[in-house]
Design a protein around this motif. Structure first.
Motif, PDB file in Angstrom:
ATOM      1  N   PRO A  48       0.816  -1.214   0.000  1.00 25.73           N
ATOM      2  CA  PRO A  48       0.000   0.000   0.000  1.00 25.73           C
ATOM      3  C   PRO A  48       0.853   1.269   0.000  1.00 25.73           C
ATOM      4  O   PRO A  48       0.393   2.323  -0.438  1.00 25.73           O
ATOM      5  CB  PRO A  48      -0.828  -0.109   1.289  1.00 25.73           C
ATOM      6  CG  PRO A  48      -0.153  -1.157   2.109  1.00 25.73           C
ATOM      7  CD  PRO A  48       0.548  -2.073   1.158  1.00 25.73           C
ATOM      8  N   ALA A  49       2.093   1.175   0.464  1.00 26.41           N
ATOM      9  CA  ALA A  49       2.963   2.356   0.495  1.00 26.41           C
ATOM     10  C   ALA A  49       3.616   2.617  -0.870  1.00 26.41           C
ATOM     11  O   ALA A  49       4.290   3.634  -1.037  1.00 26.41           O
ATOM     12  CB  ALA A  49       4.022   2.189   1.575  1.00 26.41           C
ATOM     13  N   LEU A  50       3.436   1.706  -1.826  1.00 28.01           N
ATOM     14  CA  LEU A  50       3.934   1.878  -3.203  1.00 28.01           C
ATOM     15  C   LEU A  50       5.450   2.058  -3.257  1.00 28.01           C
ATOM     16  O   LEU A  50       5.947   2.852  -4.069  1.00 28.01           O
ATOM     17  CB  LEU A  50       3.241   3.060  -3.896  1.00 28.01           C
ATOM     18  CG  LEU A  50       1.711   3.061  -3.922  1.00 28.01           C
ATOM     19  CD1 LEU A  50       1.203   4.284  -4.689  1.00 28.01           C
ATOM     20  CD2 LEU A  50       1.171   1.783  -4.559  1.00 28.01           C
ATOM     21  N   ARG A  51       6.161   1.384  -2.384  1.00 33.31           N
ATOM     22  CA  ARG A  51       7.621   1.531  -2.367  1.00 33.31           C
ATOM     23  C   ARG A  51       8.290   0.186  -2.526  1.00 33.31           C
ATOM     24  O   ARG A  51       7.689  -0.863  -2.268  1.00 33.31           O
ATOM     25  CB  ARG A  51       8.043   2.141  -1.039  1.00 33.31           C
ATOM     26  CG  ARG A  51       7.423   3.524  -0.865  1.00 33.31           C
ATOM     27  CD  ARG A  51       8.355   4.408  -0.153  1.00 33.31           C
ATOM     28  NE  ARG A  51       8.077   5.783  -0.490  1.00 33.31           N
ATOM     29  CZ  ARG A  51       8.857   6.785  -0.154  1.00 33.31           C
ATOM     30  NH1 ARG A  51       9.959   6.548   0.525  1.00 33.31           N
ATOM     31  NH2 ARG A  51       8.555   8.007  -0.487  1.00 33.31           N
ATOM     32  N   VAL A  52       9.561   0.235  -2.927  1.00 29.35           N
ATOM     33  CA  VAL A  52      10.382  -0.971  -2.949  1.00 29.35           C
ATOM     34  C   VAL A  52      11.384  -0.878  -1.801  1.00 29.35           C
ATOM     35  O   VAL A  52      11.711   0.226  -1.364  1.00 29.35           O
ATOM     36  CB  VAL A  52      11.115  -1.129  -4.311  1.00 29.35           C
ATOM     37  CG1 VAL A  52      10.117  -1.460  -5.390  1.00 29.35           C
ATOM     38  CG2 VAL A  52      11.943   0.090  -4.681  1.00 29.35           C
ATOM     39  N   PRO A  53      11.863  -2.012  -1.293  1.00 28.89           N
ATOM     40  CA  PRO A  53      11.666  -3.371  -1.785  1.00 28.89           C
ATOM     41  C   PRO A  53      10.310  -3.972  -1.401  1.00 28.89           C
ATOM     42  O   PRO A  53       9.746  -3.625  -0.376  1.00 28.89           O
ATOM     43  CB  PRO A  53      12.786  -4.151  -1.069  1.00 28.89           C
ATOM     44  CG  PRO A  53      12.971  -3.416   0.234  1.00 28.89           C
ATOM     45  CD  PRO A  53      12.775  -1.965  -0.117  1.00 28.89           C
ATOM     46  N   VAL A  54       9.848  -4.892  -2.285  1.00 29.37           N
ATOM     47  CA  VAL A  54       8.707  -5.755  -1.965  1.00 29.37           C
ATOM     48  C   VAL A  54       9.105  -7.176  -2.340  1.00 29.37           C
ATOM     49  O   VAL A  54       9.571  -7.410  -3.454  1.00 29.37           O
ATOM     50  CB  VAL A  54       7.435  -5.361  -2.749  1.00 29.37           C
ATOM     51  CG1 VAL A  54       6.285  -6.293  -2.375  1.00 29.37           C
ATOM     52  CG2 VAL A  54       7.038  -3.924  -2.497  1.00 29.37           C
ATOM     53  N   LEU A  55       8.924  -8.083  -1.393  1.00 29.38           N
ATOM     54  CA  LEU A  55       9.221  -9.491  -1.644  1.00 29.38           C
ATOM     55  C   LEU A  55       7.901 -10.220  -1.880  1.00 29.38           C
ATOM     56  O   LEU A  55       6.961 -10.064  -1.091  1.00 29.38           O
ATOM     57  CB  LEU A  55       9.927 -10.089  -0.417  1.00 29.38           C
ATOM     58  CG  LEU A  55      10.472 -11.505  -0.563  1.00 29.38           C
ATOM     59  CD1 LEU A  55      11.779 -11.473  -1.360  1.00 29.38           C
ATOM     60  CD2 LEU A  55      10.739 -12.123   0.814  1.00 29.38           C
TER      61      LEU A  55
END
Ligand code: GSH
Length: 202
Positions: A48-55
């Protein structure tokens, strides 16, 4: 396992470094952190925060926040103490990193090295001063220690290494911090270490 990643991001580097130490391979999906167009379409259903990193795990579950990701990956491994007090000390440094270190050091690096529209000089200077306060805290702690927690290499070191080792890019003079300098060398000498710009392992 898939990692939404950015080569330029220290937060993403934490995850790549933890993966390397854990001998885990992961598919990488590079995300442009300067051009934010299409971000909601790409990451909206994952973070929901629209940031990386995402695993993204093989079963589809997604986890964001670099320090949550490295905590998850390292759970039960040599990078994460199991003794409750040491585990809480790791959290101490992960929270310190996100509140006192990353917002001042990473943000200044971004403004100086990447931003197309950086804020006024005085604002950058003020943030840099706060970054030095964080570095002074680490220097004080490491003056009598080899690693941040339990005299062992842990994810606390990985989290703090990411934006400390490249702080010069934000105009931070690290020569002022001899204990940090020795610690950076110690981290880079750990077996399994990969530099921030290492090519993706195949
Ligand atoms: N607290 C988050 C910060 C994540 C973050 O700031 N990611 C940046 C890259 S370092 C990003 O995605 N920037 C692009 C954007 O905000 O669209 C973490 O530790 O993962």
């Amino acid at each position: 396992v898939l990692l939404y990643d950015s080569r330029a991001s220290g937060n993403c580097y934490k995850v790549r470094l933890a993966l390397a130490h854990l001998r885990l391979v992961c598919e990488l999906h590079e995300v442009d952190v300067v051009d934010r167009s299409g971000r909601a379409e790409l990451l909206g259903h994952l973070n929901p925060a629209l940031r990386v990193p995402v695993l993204v795990l093989d079963d589809g579950r997604a986890l964001a926040e670099s320090n949550a990701i490295i905590s998850y990956l390292a759970d039960g491994s040599h990078l994460a103490p199991s003794e409750p007090f040491a585990r809480a000390q790791v959290l101490q440094w992960l929270f310190f990193e996100q509140y006192s270190h990353e917002p001042n050091i990473a943000v200044v690096i971004f403004w100086v090295a990447y931003a197309t529209d950086p804020p006024p000089h005085a604002e950058i200077e003020a943030r840099r001063a706060l970054g030095h306060v964080a570095l002074e805290a680490i220097e004080r702690h490491l003056s009598s220690r080899s690693f941040l927690v339990a005299e062992k290499f842990t994810i606390a070191d990985i989290a703090l290494y990411a934006y400390t080792h490249c702080a010069q890019r934000g105009g931070f003079d690290l020569d002022r911090y001899p204990a940090i300098g020795r610690w950076l060398q110690r981290i880079a000498a750990q077996e399994g270490h990969v530099p921030m710009d290492a090519p993706q392992p195949k």
